[in-house]
Write a protein that holds these residues in place. Structure first.
Motif, short mmCIF file in Angstrom:
data_model
loop_
_atom_site.label_atom_id
_atom_site.label_comp_id
_atom_site.label_asym_id
_atom_site.label_seq_id
_atom_site.Cartn_x
_atom_site.Cartn_y
_atom_site.Cartn_z
N LEU A 120 1.36 5.89 -28.48
CA LEU A 120 0.97 4.78 -27.61
C LEU A 120 2.16 3.89 -27.31
O LEU A 120 2.29 3.38 -26.18
CB LEU A 120 -0.17 3.99 -28.27
CG LEU A 120 -1.51 4.71 -28.36
CD1 LEU A 120 -2.51 3.88 -29.15
CD2 LEU A 120 -2.05 5.02 -26.97
N LYS A 121 3.04 3.66 -28.28
CA LYS A 121 4.25 2.88 -28.02
C LYS A 121 5.17 3.61 -27.06
O LYS A 121 5.78 3.01 -26.17
CB LYS A 121 4.98 2.59 -29.34
CG LYS A 121 4.26 1.60 -30.25
CD LYS A 121 5.05 1.37 -31.54
CE LYS A 121 4.33 0.38 -32.45
NZ LYS A 121 5.07 0.17 -33.73
N ALA A 122 5.28 4.94 -27.24
CA ALA A 122 6.12 5.72 -26.35
C ALA A 122 5.59 5.69 -24.91
O ALA A 122 6.37 5.73 -23.96
CB ALA A 122 6.19 7.17 -26.84
N ALA A 123 4.28 5.62 -24.77
CA ALA A 123 3.67 5.60 -23.44
C ALA A 123 4.05 4.35 -22.66
O ALA A 123 3.96 4.33 -21.43
CB ALA A 123 2.15 5.69 -23.56
N LYS A 124 4.50 3.29 -23.36
CA LYS A 124 4.87 2.04 -22.70
C LYS A 124 6.30 2.05 -22.17
O LYS A 124 6.70 1.15 -21.44
CB LYS A 124 4.70 0.88 -23.66
CG LYS A 124 3.26 0.67 -24.12
CD LYS A 124 3.16 -0.49 -25.12
CE LYS A 124 1.72 -0.67 -25.61
NZ LYS A 124 1.62 -1.77 -26.59
N ILE A 125 7.07 3.07 -22.53
CA ILE A 125 8.44 3.17 -22.06
C ILE A 125 8.43 3.52 -20.57
O ILE A 125 7.67 4.39 -20.14
CB ILE A 125 9.21 4.23 -22.86
CG1 ILE A 125 9.29 3.82 -24.33
CG2 ILE A 125 10.62 4.43 -22.29
CD1 ILE A 125 9.93 4.86 -25.23
N PRO A 126 9.23 2.84 -19.75
CA PRO A 126 9.26 3.15 -18.31
C PRO A 126 9.47 4.63 -18.03
O PRO A 126 10.27 5.29 -18.68
CB PRO A 126 10.45 2.31 -17.81
CG PRO A 126 10.53 1.17 -18.76
CD PRO A 126 10.15 1.74 -20.10
N ASN A 127 8.69 5.13 -17.09
CA ASN A 127 8.74 6.54 -16.65
C ASN A 127 8.19 7.52 -17.69
O ASN A 127 8.31 8.74 -17.51
CB ASN A 127 10.17 6.95 -16.29
CG ASN A 127 10.74 6.12 -15.16
OD1 ASN A 127 10.05 5.85 -14.17
ND2 ASN A 127 11.99 5.72 -15.28
N ALA A 128 7.59 7.02 -18.76
CA ALA A 128 6.95 7.92 -19.72
C ALA A 128 5.70 8.52 -19.09
O ALA A 128 4.99 7.85 -18.34
CB ALA A 128 6.58 7.17 -20.99
N PRO A 129 5.41 9.79 -19.36
CA PRO A 129 4.23 10.42 -18.77
C PRO A 129 2.94 9.79 -19.29
O PRO A 129 2.85 9.37 -20.46
CB PRO A 129 4.35 11.89 -19.20
CG PRO A 129 5.21 11.86 -20.41
CD PRO A 129 6.17 10.73 -20.22
N SER A 130 1.95 9.76 -18.45
CA SER A 130 0.70 9.10 -18.80
C SER A 130 -0.05 9.83 -19.91
O SER A 130 -0.87 9.23 -20.61
CB SER A 130 -0.20 9.00 -17.56
OG SER A 130 -0.44 10.29 -17.02
N TYR A 131 0.23 11.13 -20.09
CA TYR A 131 -0.53 11.89 -21.08
C TYR A 131 -0.18 11.49 -22.51
O TYR A 131 -0.86 11.90 -23.45
CB TYR A 131 -0.34 13.39 -20.90
CG TYR A 131 1.07 13.90 -21.07
CD1 TYR A 131 1.68 13.98 -22.32
CD2 TYR A 131 1.80 14.34 -19.97
CE1 TYR A 131 2.95 14.46 -22.48
CE2 TYR A 131 3.08 14.83 -20.12
CZ TYR A 131 3.65 14.88 -21.37
OH TYR A 131 4.92 15.37 -21.51
N LEU A 132 0.91 10.71 -22.71
CA LEU A 132 1.22 10.28 -24.06
C LEU A 132 0.09 9.44 -24.65
O LEU A 132 -0.24 9.56 -25.83
CB LEU A 132 2.52 9.47 -24.08
CG LEU A 132 3.82 10.28 -23.99
CD1 LEU A 132 5.01 9.34 -24.00
CD2 LEU A 132 3.91 11.28 -25.11
N ALA A 133 -0.51 8.60 -23.81
CA ALA A 133 -1.64 7.80 -24.29
C ALA A 133 -2.83 8.69 -24.61
O ALA A 133 -3.56 8.45 -25.58
CB ALA A 133 -2.02 6.76 -23.23
N ILE A 134 -3.00 9.74 -23.82
CA ILE A 134 -4.11 10.68 -24.05
C ILE A 134 -3.88 11.44 -25.37
O ILE A 134 -4.81 11.63 -26.16
CB ILE A 134 -4.23 11.67 -22.88
CG1 ILE A 134 -4.53 10.90 -21.58
CG2 ILE A 134 -5.30 12.71 -23.16
CD1 ILE A 134 -4.53 11.77 -20.35
#
Length: 300
Positions: free
Chosen positions: A174-188
């Protein structure tokens, strides 16, 4: 001759001296009868960080590149002739502490160098069981590459798959998902870790997401790809073991029983050319063909 040029020449001389001495030592080891990969205690990777930085000077990036390539050159399997015919792959006996020092030295010189953490992730947590050390390398990479979400992605994978902590892994994703240009599937992916399901299947999904964002030409890509294919083979066998249990009312007595009973037409290939092994607890290994002797398991 200016003082600046003199300093540069001295630095270059020191670098060449270390390189020649280290390379000569490696050649002597390879000419020996023992294949154990052991790096010399005399080498730039063993110097204290402050000394290493002082010697490298403005060539820190070049030296970091060399050290990572040196680590990669030590890794891999050895192909030998099989007395029964053909060839087989065998694992070398690595000096993992020395290889780890190569990665640490490279990252000391250039903490933002991506190939260091990519190659380290491809080997250290798997073959060397150096998960904590790998996490430290990834943390430094994440700190010095704030635009890059992949170090955190790898940390999340290690936390889930090796450390068996899905809750913490989900937080990392979830923290990685907040990095700019991170793919949305990280939150998934982070949310999925809270769901019930097989660890192997989730690990496959995580590895696929890693590989989707790494250039196939980069060092370490093929290592991760082999891990993915091996885990896919493990998943096929795990599902077949469950099917066999439902069919005959018990777990198979050997992996060959899966094919004999018709549950599987054939066991999946292993990219490491090793036998899959099933231990007494029902865990499938792709990299421990002798698990039946150490854990009471049964192989193909």
């Amino acid at each position: 001759m200016s003082r600046r040029l003199t300093v540069h020449l001295l630095i270059a001389l020191v670098l060449v001296s270390f390189y020649v001495a280290s390379y000569n030592e490696l050649l002597q080891q390879q000419r020996g009868s023992v294949w154990k990969t052991s790096l010399s205690s005399f080498g730039i990777w063993n110097l204290p960080p402050i000394v290493l930085l002082g010697i490298a000077g403005e060539f820190k990036g070049v030296m970091a590149d060399y050290l990572t390539l040196e680590a990669g050159a030590q890794l891999g399997t050895e192909v030998v002739r099989n007395p029964a015919g053909g060839y087989k792959s065998i694992n070398k006996d690595y000096d993992w502490q020395s290889i780890h020092r190569l990665f640490v030295a490279s990252q000391t010189l250039d903490p933002s160098f991506a190939q260091t953490y990519i190659v380290a992730q491809g080997w250290l947590p798997w073959d060397a069981n150096m998960v904590s050390e790998t996490q430290d390398i990834l943390k430094i990479a994440a700190k010095n590459r704030p635009w890059d979400w992949q170090p955190a992605h790898a940390m999340g994978f290690n936390t889930y798959y090796f450390l068996k902590n899905p809750g913490e892994a989900g937080e990392i994703f979830l923290k990685a998902a907040k990095i700019p240009n991170a793919p949305s599937y990280l939150a998934i992916l982070g949310a999925r870790l809270a769901q019930k399901g097989g660890e192997t299947e989730t690990a496959i999904s995580l590895l696929k997401s890693m590989l989707a964002n790494i250039n196939p030409e980069e060092p370490g890509y093929n290592d991760l790809l082999d891990r993915l294919h091996a885990l896919e083979g493990v998943l096929v066998i795990e599902q077949a073991v469950n099917d066999c249990k439902n069919k005959i009312g018990r777990k198979p007595s050997s992996l060959s029983e899966l094919t004999a009973s018709g549950v599987l037409a054939a066991l999946p290939p292993n990219p490491y050319n090793l036998d899959y092994c099933l231990d007494a607890a029902g865990i499938i290994y792709f990299d421990k063909p002798d698990c039946q002797s150490s854990n009471g398991g049964i192989k193909r």
